[in-house]
Design a protein around this motif. Structure first.
Motif, PDB file in Angstrom:
ATOM      1  N   TYR A  63      56.777  15.015  17.126  1.00 22.93           N
ATOM      2  CA  TYR A  63      58.100  14.669  17.143  1.00 22.93           C
ATOM      3  C   TYR A  63      58.648  15.141  15.858  1.00 22.93           C
ATOM      4  N   GLY A  64      59.989  14.978  15.457  1.00 24.00           N
ATOM      5  CA  GLY A  64      60.515  15.674  14.359  1.00 24.00           C
ATOM      6  C   GLY A  64      59.945  15.339  12.895  1.00 24.00           C
ATOM      7  N   TYR A  65      59.701  13.825  12.669  1.00 23.38           N
ATOM      8  CA  TYR A  65      59.018  13.687  11.325  1.00 23.38           C
ATOM      9  C   TYR A  65      57.711  13.841  11.387  1.00 23.38           C
ATOM     10  N   LYS A  87      55.646  16.396   8.431  1.00 22.47           N
ATOM     11  CA  LYS A  87      54.765  16.131   7.692  1.00 22.47           C
ATOM     12  C   LYS A  87      53.518  17.003   7.915  1.00 22.47           C
ATOM     13  N   GLN A 105      64.729  18.859   6.059  1.00 20.79           N
ATOM     14  CA  GLN A 105      64.731  18.367   7.484  1.00 20.79           C
ATOM     15  C   GLN A 105      66.079  18.484   8.300  1.00 20.79           C
ATOM     16  N   SER A 106      66.970  18.899   7.170  1.00 15.31           N
ATOM     17  CA  SER A 106      68.504  19.178   7.970  1.00 15.31           C
ATOM     18  C   SER A 106      68.212  20.786   8.345  1.00 15.31           C
ATOM     19  N   TYR A 116      65.311  19.741  11.961  1.00 14.14           N
ATOM     20  CA  TYR A 116      65.893  19.087  13.283  1.00 14.14           C
ATOM     21  C   TYR A 116      66.723  20.129  14.108  1.00 14.14           C
ATOM     22  N   PRO A 117      67.697  20.712  13.665  1.00  8.61           N
ATOM     23  CA  PRO A 117      68.647  21.599  14.457  1.00  8.61           C
ATOM     24  C   PRO A 117      67.748  22.874  14.982  1.00  8.61           C
ATOM     25  N   LEU A 135      64.861  22.928  15.888  1.00  6.85           N
ATOM     26  CA  LEU A 135      63.991  22.462  17.010  1.00  6.85           C
ATOM     27  C   LEU A 135      64.889  22.501  18.251  1.00  6.85           C
ATOM     28  N   ARG A 136      66.079  22.203  18.389  1.00  5.39           N
ATOM     29  CA  ARG A 136      66.999  22.108  19.356  1.00  5.39           C
ATOM     30  C   ARG A 136      67.349  23.807  19.754  1.00  5.39           C
ATOM     31  N   LYS A 157      60.793   8.131  20.739  1.00  2.00           N
ATOM     32  CA  LYS A 157      60.833   9.342  20.003  1.00  2.00           C
ATOM     33  C   LYS A 157      60.950  10.834  20.748  1.00  2.00           C
ATOM     34  N   ARG A 158      61.307  11.637  20.313  1.00  4.06           N
ATOM     35  CA  ARG A 158      61.729  12.854  21.196  1.00  4.06           C
ATOM     36  C   ARG A 158      60.324  13.923  20.789  1.00  4.06           C
ATOM     37  N   TYR A 215      58.208  17.183  21.015  1.00  3.79           N
ATOM     38  CA  TYR A 215      58.303  18.747  21.004  1.00  3.79           C
ATOM     39  C   TYR A 215      57.238  19.541  21.309  1.00  3.79           C
ATOM     40  N   ASN A 229      63.894   9.856  13.631  1.00  2.00           N
ATOM     41  CA  ASN A 229      63.254  10.679  12.639  1.00  2.00           C
ATOM     42  C   ASN A 229      63.325   9.948  11.210  1.00  2.00           C
ATOM     43  N   VAL A 287      67.332  13.981   3.293  1.00  2.00           N
ATOM     44  CA  VAL A 287      67.805  14.407   4.426  1.00  2.00           C
ATOM     45  C   VAL A 287      68.982  15.210   4.428  1.00  2.00           C
ATOM     46  N   VAL A 342      74.279  18.451   7.255  1.00  2.00           N
ATOM     47  CA  VAL A 342      73.436  18.284   8.352  1.00  2.00           C
ATOM     48  C   VAL A 342      74.059  18.457   9.525  1.00  2.00           C
ATOM     49  N   ARG A 399      74.633  22.276  10.747  1.00  2.00           N
ATOM     50  CA  ARG A 399      73.397  23.074  11.127  1.00  2.00           C
ATOM     51  C   ARG A 399      73.364  22.658  12.513  1.00  2.00           C
ATOM     52  N   TYR A 400      73.708  21.795  13.083  1.00  2.00           N
ATOM     53  CA  TYR A 400      73.527  21.556  14.845  1.00  2.00           C
ATOM     54  C   TYR A 400      74.647  22.330  15.435  1.00  2.00           C
TER      55      TYR A 400
END
Lengths: 110, 311
Positions: free
Chosen positions: A31-33, A37, A48-49, A52-53, A55-56, A76-77, A79, B30, B58, B64, B67-68
């Motif tokens: 999952y994302g986090y 790691k 992280q910013s 996460y996008p 991944l989508r 949790k999502r 992937y 997350n 973050v 943030v 970026r989506y």
């Protein structure tokens, strides 16, 4: 050294590499986090910013699949690499190794 | 409200329309996992300062969320003028500006008796200036952000929320944008093209129109005041609301006087005059509703101006 020029070149260099690294890391479900790691553990720092996008976007391109699942009583999502993503990763890794070998030869000759 | 919830609401307010709940849920899980991880490492629950430090890592909510948005869109002429972080806001402001400018220009063209196709072409041609001005304003902001990337981090997760708490605290970046856009509109109105067009128009119109035009320009300029207040005193919401109410009442008065003026129509174009009359009526009603909403919010805000929340 012009820091702006260096920063821009570094950004360009990292952009494609990060995608390859994410795809490769997601041969194992994350999952994302936990992915953040895992990448950091391998020496690859990523915002992280940005991740996460990314991944989508990779999922929208069909390279990843995801599902919501519970872990430690929290949803949790997760992937993982899709079949198509796996095939593309193999090609990308081949490209990466060829590029790496070429650059190594060029640098050694210089 | 917990810091994380406030942060997520701020991100959500900037997100694309599609799938915001799903994105927010995933982001929450997350970040929560990261906070749990950090708490386990320290062997105790995190303080608010420690939670804020994680939220800073973050990233800025606007960045943030940006970026989506679909792909890494930007604007570049040789070098990048507007980056992906700022692009969603730029696209939103540009689309509103262009549609408004084209509509005004087409109406003016029709009013002057141009054939619809000609008015439409003129409406599209006149978009060059608003496009250039809005792009220049955003390119300037992007340039400042590129040279000072730390500005994206110049936000405090522990400060009062910026967008979804009825604007107790309006971000300085938004205020700057508002000032830039109003300034661009005023510059456009003062351009040679608009000056000549309006001078010719005013000669054809009954006297009430030049008065209303002058009032509209003055009120648009005065519309900078709430943005300046937001920029200098972001937490002075009651003052900002009071100024907005005053300006709103002035708009209602101006539009009402236009409606009440017996002789404001153009020649014999009865249907067009009726259309304009109803449009002005709708604008007056909308302005009045905004005044009522602002007044209600002002009345609900008693006591001293909000300060930064206790940590």
């Amino acid at each position: 050294m012009d820091n702006d020029v260096f920063d821009n070149l570094r950004l360009e260099l990292r952009r494609g590499c990060l995608t390859v690294a994410v795809l490769a890391q997601l041969r194992t479900e994350q999952y994302g986090y936990s992915l953040v790691k895992a990448l950091v553990d391998h020496g690859l720092d990523i915002d992280q910013s940005t991740l996460y996008p990314l991944l989508r976007r990779l999922e929208n391109q069909g390279l990843l699949v995801s599902e919501w699942r519970e872990e430690n009583k929290r949803g949790k999502r997760f992937y993982r690499l899709s079949e198509e993503g796996g095939a593309i990763l193999e090609h990308l890794l081949g490209e990466w190794q060829a590029l790496n070998a070429s650059i190594d030869r060029i640098v050694q000759e210089a | 409200m917990r810091l994380l919830e406030r942060y997520l609401k701020a991100v959500e307010s900037y997100l694309p329309v599609a799938q915001p709940k799903d994105i927010i849920r995933e982001l929450e899980e997350n970040i929560q996992a990261q906070m749990d991880d950090e708490a386990a490492r320290r062997g105790r629950p995190l303080t608010e300062e420690e939670q804020a430090a994680i939220l800073k890592l973050v990233g800025n909510p606007a960045l943030v969320a940006g970026r989506y948005h679909n792909s890494e869109l930007g604007v570049a002429f040789g070098r990048q003028l507007i980056g992906p972080g700022l692009f969603p806001l730029y696209a939103r402001v540009l689309s509103i500006t262009l549609v408004s400018a084209a509509a005004v220009r087409m109406l003016v063209g029709l009013w002057l008796g141009q054939p619809p196709i000609g008015a439409m072409i003129q409406g599209l041609l006149v978009l060059v200036w608003p496009f250039a001005i809005v792009t220049a304003v955003f390119a300037g902001i992007q340039s400042v952000l590129t040279k000072n990337p730390d500005l994206w981090n110049a936000w405090d997760p522990m400060a009062p929320p910026t967008r979804l708490s009825n604007a107790q605290w309006v971000s300085r970046l938004e205020a700057l944008l508002e000032i830039g856009i109003v300034a661009a509109v005023l510059l456009w109105l003062r351009s040679d093209f608009m000056g000549a067009l309006l001078a010719n128009l005013m000669r054809l119109l009954p006297p009430v129109w030049p008065q209303i035009y002058g009032l509209a320009v003055a009120l648009t300029a005065a519309g900078l005041a709430p943005a300046v207040i937001s920029l200098l005193w972001p937490r002075a919401e009651r003052l900002r609301l009071a100024v907005r109410i005053t300006l709103g009442l002035a708009w209602v008065a101006g539009l009402s006087s236009l409606l009440a003026a017996g002789d404001w129509g153009i020649g014999t174009a009865t249907a067009f005059n009726q259309y304009i009359w109803y449009s002005v009526l709708v604008l007056a009603v909308v302005s009045a509703v905004v005044v009522v909403v602002d007044a209600t919010r002002l009345l609900r805000r008693r006591g001293p101006e909000p300060r930064a929340e206790a940590r």
